[in-house]
Design an enzyme around this catalytic site. Structure first.
Site, PDB file in Angstrom:
ATOM      1  N   ARG A  70       2.081 -46.785   1.787  1.00 44.08           N
ATOM      2  CA  ARG A  70       1.614 -47.415   3.037  1.00 44.08           C
ATOM      3  C   ARG A  70       1.192 -46.315   3.994  1.00 44.08           C
ATOM      4  O   ARG A  70       2.017 -45.510   4.446  1.00 44.08           O
ATOM      5  CB  ARG A  70       2.726 -48.274   3.640  1.00 44.08           C
ATOM      6  CG  ARG A  70       2.293 -49.105   4.844  1.00 44.08           C
ATOM      7  CD  ARG A  70       3.312 -50.183   5.142  1.00 44.08           C
ATOM      8  NE  ARG A  70       2.975 -50.943   6.334  1.00 44.08           N
ATOM      9  CZ  ARG A  70       3.633 -50.895   7.477  1.00 44.08           C
ATOM     10  NH1 ARG A  70       4.719 -50.133   7.578  1.00 44.08           N
ATOM     11  NH2 ARG A  70       3.262 -51.601   8.524  1.00 44.08           N
ATOM     12  N   PHE A 130      -1.033 -43.681  12.934  1.00 46.47           N
ATOM     13  CA  PHE A 130       0.268 -44.307  13.163  1.00 46.47           C
ATOM     14  C   PHE A 130       1.350 -43.619  12.326  1.00 46.47           C
ATOM     15  O   PHE A 130       2.176 -42.876  12.860  1.00 46.47           O
ATOM     16  CB  PHE A 130       0.193 -45.797  12.850  1.00 46.47           C
ATOM     17  CG  PHE A 130       1.496 -46.520  13.006  1.00 46.47           C
ATOM     18  CD1 PHE A 130       1.864 -47.536  12.141  1.00 46.47           C
ATOM     19  CD2 PHE A 130       2.386 -46.190  14.026  1.00 46.47           C
ATOM     20  CE1 PHE A 130       3.075 -48.209  12.284  1.00 46.47           C
ATOM     21  CE2 PHE A 130       3.588 -46.842  14.175  1.00 46.47           C
ATOM     22  CZ  PHE A 130       3.943 -47.854  13.296  1.00 46.47           C
ATOM     23  N   GLN A 159       4.217 -43.772   4.856  1.00 49.38           N
ATOM     24  CA  GLN A 159       5.493 -44.299   4.364  1.00 49.38           C
ATOM     25  C   GLN A 159       5.587 -44.123   2.857  1.00 49.38           C
ATOM     26  O   GLN A 159       4.603 -44.273   2.135  1.00 49.38           O
ATOM     27  CB  GLN A 159       5.633 -45.783   4.719  1.00 49.38           C
ATOM     28  CG  GLN A 159       6.973 -46.414   4.350  1.00 49.38           C
ATOM     29  CD  GLN A 159       7.116 -47.828   4.892  1.00 49.38           C
ATOM     30  OE1 GLN A 159       6.499 -48.160   5.898  1.00 49.38           O
ATOM     31  NE2 GLN A 159       7.897 -48.643   4.237  1.00 49.38           N
ATOM     32  N   ASN A 192      12.862 -50.246   7.202  1.00 55.06           N
ATOM     33  CA  ASN A 192      13.764 -51.354   6.919  1.00 55.06           C
ATOM     34  C   ASN A 192      13.028 -52.669   7.068  1.00 55.06           C
ATOM     35  O   ASN A 192      11.873 -52.716   7.514  1.00 55.06           O
ATOM     36  CB  ASN A 192      14.999 -51.308   7.827  1.00 55.06           C
ATOM     37  CG  ASN A 192      14.636 -51.312   9.304  1.00 55.06           C
ATOM     38  OD1 ASN A 192      13.763 -52.045   9.735  1.00 55.06           O
ATOM     39  ND2 ASN A 192      15.311 -50.466  10.094  1.00 55.06           N
ATOM     40  N   HIS A 251      14.531 -48.437  14.166  1.00 54.31           N
ATOM     41  CA  HIS A 251      14.530 -47.608  12.971  1.00 54.31           C
ATOM     42  C   HIS A 251      15.325 -46.337  13.247  1.00 54.31           C
ATOM     43  O   HIS A 251      15.218 -45.753  14.335  1.00 54.31           O
ATOM     44  CB  HIS A 251      13.094 -47.253  12.549  1.00 54.31           C
ATOM     45  CG  HIS A 251      12.260 -48.440  12.160  1.00 54.31           C
ATOM     46  ND1 HIS A 251      12.196 -48.916  10.877  1.00 54.31           N
ATOM     47  CD2 HIS A 251      11.474 -49.256  12.907  1.00 54.31           C
ATOM     48  CE1 HIS A 251      11.390 -49.960  10.833  1.00 54.31           C
ATOM     49  NE2 HIS A 251      10.937 -50.190  12.068  1.00 54.31           N
TER      50      HIS A 251
END
Length: 926
Positions: A815, A820, A823, A862, A886
């Site tokens: 991702r 931004f 991930q 999460n 987070h």
């Protein structure tokens, strides 16, 4: 542009160079046509899901090339309306394409081109100024846009001169996104795999179409045919002069009538329904050398069933029987001739028709007797139920008829296990040898076990009492061993081969190290396999160049066996391995002793008949064969297939490939172990019942309905070792328990840890589970991290233990959102997988001094409060809205440019997954 045109022409000539051209001197002129219809392009599901919100649209066109012929389909856009016509998952081109003048060895190339454009925002009538004008109740459309407008429309593209001049030729904006080549042999196929399909292309990688061909041969042939005719229900054979011209067969009574009279009859071969012309079966015509042609036409009222007419509903089938130029006296066998029969010119006109014969009995399907009983005594679970361990890599395993499982590892240790009604139990552990075990062998009734090692020692065990009963010190390094005696023999003979010479030594298993017999000239190279067939009491040995030899034991003075049906190996296929320059690594006999199967270094399974030495079947399991199957039809996901192929190549480079063996079975009924991440090597199959009672069970007791015996159920189990594993695995008919639960005990830790393991575990449980810095080695560079172990101990411990265990190795950044964050940490690569080192999820750890107030912050991903697993992300901008949502457990201190390069990778707009995978190679801790 001239250069590009020349290159295209060269490529076209290269593609057509392999086509076989018809010879100018050939008597046959082959011409035919090929029609391509129902061209369907399946699209990727990700592209279809993103189609509604996408601002761009793809247009597709197909070109069909055959030598100088090029035909194109209409351009079709990937719109919802076009997709809805074919189920919503693919595009189907209307119409058909027909290529004429093709030879029988044609080669057609179908190319698919795509054009990516902006989706039309304005409706068609507004874009092209098609305004409506109401006249009463009727709407009249002005189909021609106004030419004189007060204001210039912004939708009309202004005329811009090309920088290259007004006569410049622009290159097409269409790009090839795949192609497929097919010939006459693929006419019946409907599914093809596309070549050179880019990852970013919306095509799914295959194409569906329908092919139909018609072949015409311009030929002229003349000759006699003896043809059968039905006259008032009686058959008669007449000799006719025939002319085959094109697809029409004409015939006359005499050759001179061809130029003088019209034909007696004609047969259009295009109307024949016979797929292939061959000899007619005896239930249709008893006359030898006759062939059959069948035609079909609509039924007529006068059609009645006869010798040549068969009425089937609305159609009538006409049978035409012929014999090529043979006289009746030549066709009939001497046994059917009458003594007083004389040949005459009109003997061909005798009344002989199709003769009734016995009905052909349907072929019986071979069914194995008690087949279901055999299947019930084979393991069927796809995953292993239990695994047990040694302290080092397990190299040998076998199952005895006395219900014992014996394992040996490369450190010279041997373990005895006892089969229970379900599962197994540990019995005894022997530190048998100082070096690695070379071979383990049990006798046919499972009472004796022999082990050899490269420390020049031989040990003999009493299996039932699990005790060592004999030891021998050898003067050579042994390579393989085998018991060559049957139950009741006076001498428990044991054969051992020398690893450095061609000798085979035969010992008394209960005696001294003085050999009973030595084979010095049986082989020319070291013997790698010795196997004993207890049914025929014959030993079979194989040396390192693939030579197989039959011989017997001390009962028959080590002579060549008499039970076999050959005297010389030249009458057999036993030189198969020498021809292929390989030798077997495993050999197994069938339960009845009539067949034996081998597994060799070229990854082929060969099945031989024992008594004749003939090769009956070959199964190709080479890597090239599996690669071809994967290309024709995807057997596994490409990533999983690549991982397994790499493991197989790693196995080939090691000596462990010679440890693989084979267990004989009749046929393949099930593939087990497919979902497991292991490479099995040695196999051992247990079938039967593990009896609790020590009393002998008679045949009458077994056949009776004894509830005590019936309570002990059979538990077929396949035991296997694996490549570089210190465990052996049990495949049964029971699926394993939930392996993700913390209470699951599929892998049993039955070994006590060594001192080194205890020290390592103690250190790992203390300071070494937490580290201050980490380096993430990615495909684009290294990312240096500072970890906050004091503030977030559980998040840092989870990250460090996963990194130390290699959990993150090979993971991709699944991702990536530009501007931004990036991930990763999901083993599935989808964003929905991963778990913590404790097997589940753990709670959040928020600290007032650790905020998302700066770029390059390391945080846990999460799915809500207290749902942390293994995924984490790195931001590239300040993200204060993520505070207290987070867990921040680190910062990037070096390698910011690597994070920035990852964040700018081209991604799928719907899933944010990069088109090109960016992997984590490894993670270093300091």
């Amino acid at each position: 542009h001239r250069r590009q045109a020349a290159l295209d022409e060269i490529q076209q000539l290269q593609m057509e160079a392999n086509l076989k051209q018809a010879s100018e001197n050939s008597a046959l002129t082959e011409k035919g046509s090929l029609q391509v219809t129902n061209i369907t392009l399946p699209l990727k599901k990700e592209y279809l899901r993103a189609l509604a919100a996408a601002e761009q649209c793809h247009h597709f066109v197909c070109l069909v090339r055959a030598q100088e012929q090029v035909m194109a389909t209409p351009v079709l856009a990937a719109t919802s309306e076009n997709l809805r016509q074919c189920g919503g998952l693919s595009l189907q081109f209307p119409g058909s394409l027909k290529l004429d003048g093709l030879s029988s060895n044609f080669r057609v190339k179908l190319e698919i081109y795509s054009l990516q454009t902006q989706r039309e925002i304005l409706p068609h009538d507004i874009k092209y100024h098609i305004a409506g004008k109401k006249d009463g109740n009727t709407n009249k459309l002005r189909l021609t846009p106004k030419k004189l407008l007060k204001q210039e429309s912004r939708l009309v593209m202004p005329t811009i001169q090309s920088p290259a001049g007004p006569s410049a030729v622009r290159a097409p904006a269409f790009q090839m996104c795949g192609f497929v080549v097919f010939s006459l042999r693929e006419v019946k196929r409907t599914h093809f795999t596309l070549n050179n399909v880019a990852y970013s292309c919306p095509l799914a990688g295959n194409i569906q179409l329908k092919l139909s061909s018609e072949l015409e041969i311009d030929v002229q042939e003349r000759g006699f045919l003896t043809m059968f005719e039905d006259v008032s229900g009686f058959g008669n054979w007449h000799r006719r002069w025939c002319l085959l011209e094109g697809a029409t067969l004409s015939y006359w009574k005499y050759p001179d009538d061809e130029k003088k009279k019209i034909p007696i009859g004609q047969l259009d071969l295009n109307m024949c329904t016979t797929d292939s012309v061959g000899l007619a079966s005896r239930d249709i015509c008893a006359r030898p050398h006759s062939f059959l042609l069948e035609t079909r036409r609509p039924s007529e009222p006068n059609d009645e069933k006869s010798l040549v007419l068969i009425r089937c509903g609305s159609h009538t089938t006409i049978r035409r029987l012929s014999i090529r130029g043979f006289r009746q006296s030549q066709v009939m066998s001497d046994a059917r001739k009458r003594p007083h029969e004389e040949e005459s010119d009109d003997s061909d006109d005798g009344w002989i028709g199709p003769m009734p014969s016995e009905a052909v009995k349907p072929k019986k399907v071979k069914v194995l007797k008690y087949e279901q009983l055999y299947l019930d005594n084979l393991p069927s679970a796809e995953s292993y139920e239990r695994s047990y361990m040694h302290r080092d890599v397990i190299t040998h395993i076998l199952v005895t008829k006395t219900d014992f499982i014996i394992t040996g590892s490369c450190d010279g240790h041997i373990k005895f296990w006892k089969k229970l009604e379900e599962q197994i139990e540990f019995v005894k552990h022997f530190r048998s040898h100082l070096g690695p075990i070379q071979d383990l062998a049990a006798n046919s009734n499972g009472t004796y076990l022999c082990s050899i090692s490269n420390d020049k020692s031989l040990k003999v065990f009493d299996v039932i009492n699990f005790d060592m009963i004999n030891m021998m010190r050898l003067e050579y390094v042994p390579l393989c061993c085998e018991w060559i005696h049957c139950p009741g023999d006076a001498i428990a003979a044991l054969a051992v081969s020398d690893a450095d010479t061609n000798r085979i030594y035969v010992y008394d298993g209960q005696g001294t190290n003085t050999p009973l017999h030595v084979f010095e000239k049986l082989h020319t190279k070291p013997v790698v396999i010795i196997k004993y067939n207890p049914v025929f009491e014959v030993a079979l040995s194989v040396d390192s160049v693939g030579i197989l030899e039959y011989w017997t034991g001390p009962k028959t003075e080590y002579k060549f066996p008499r039970c076999v049906s050959f005297e010389s190996k030249l009458d057999t296929d036993l030189f198969e391995f020498t021809k292929c320059k390989t030798f077997p690594s495993g050999l197994s006999f069938s339960p009845d002793g009539t067949k034996f199967a081998t597994l060799s270094g070229d990854r082929k399974v060969r099945v031989f008949k024992f008594l004749t030495g003939k090769l009956s079947r070959i199964f190709d399991e080479s890597l090239q064969r599996f690669s071809e199957l994967q290309q024709v039809r995807q057997q596994l996901p490409n990533m999983e297939f690549g991982r397994r192929m790499a493991a197989e190549r790693d196995l080939e480079k090691s000596e462990a490939i010679n440890l693989a063996n084979i267990t004989f079975d009749e046929r393949c009924v099930k593939i087990i172990g497919k979902p497991e991440n292991l490479r099995p090597l040695k196999l051992a199959l247990f079938q039967g019942r593990a009896r609790r009672s020590k009393a002998a069970v008679t045949v009458e007791m077994e056949a009776s309905e004894n509830p005590t015996l019936d309570s002990v159920r059979s538990d077929p189990t396949l035991f296997c070792t694996a490549f570089k594993k210190n465990r052996f695995y049990m495949f049964t008919r029971r699926e394993p328990e939930d392996t993700k639960s913390q209470d699951a005990e599929r892998d049993i830790f039955n070994e006590k840890p060594s001192k080194e393991d205890i020290i390592a575990a103690t250190e790992a449980s203390g300071v070494q589970r937490l580290y201050d810095t980490a380096i993430v080695h990615t495909a684009l560079g290294d990312i240096h991290l500072k970890l906050f172990a004091k503030e977030c101990p559980r998040a840092v411990e989870n990250f460090c233990v996963h990194s130390k265990n290699g959990y993150y190795n090979g993971h991709i950044f699944h991702r990536v959102i530009k501007g931004f964050m990036v991930q990763t940490g999901d083993p599935t690569g989808t964003g929905t997988g991963g778990e913590s080192i404790w097997g589940g999820e753990f709670e959040d750890e928020f600290h007032p001094n650790l905020r998302h107030d700066r770029p390059y912050t390391l945080s846990m991903a999460n799915a809500g409060p207290n749902t942390n697993g293994s995924q984490f992300f790195i931001t590239v901008i300040p993200t204060p809205w993520l505070d207290n949502k987070h867990t921040v457990f680190g910062r990037v201190v070096k390698g910011m440019e690597v994070v920035q390069n990852i964040s700018t990778a081209k991604t799928n707009p719907k899933t944010d997954k990069p088109y090109d995978d960016i992997q984590i190679i490894s993670v270093s801790l300091k």
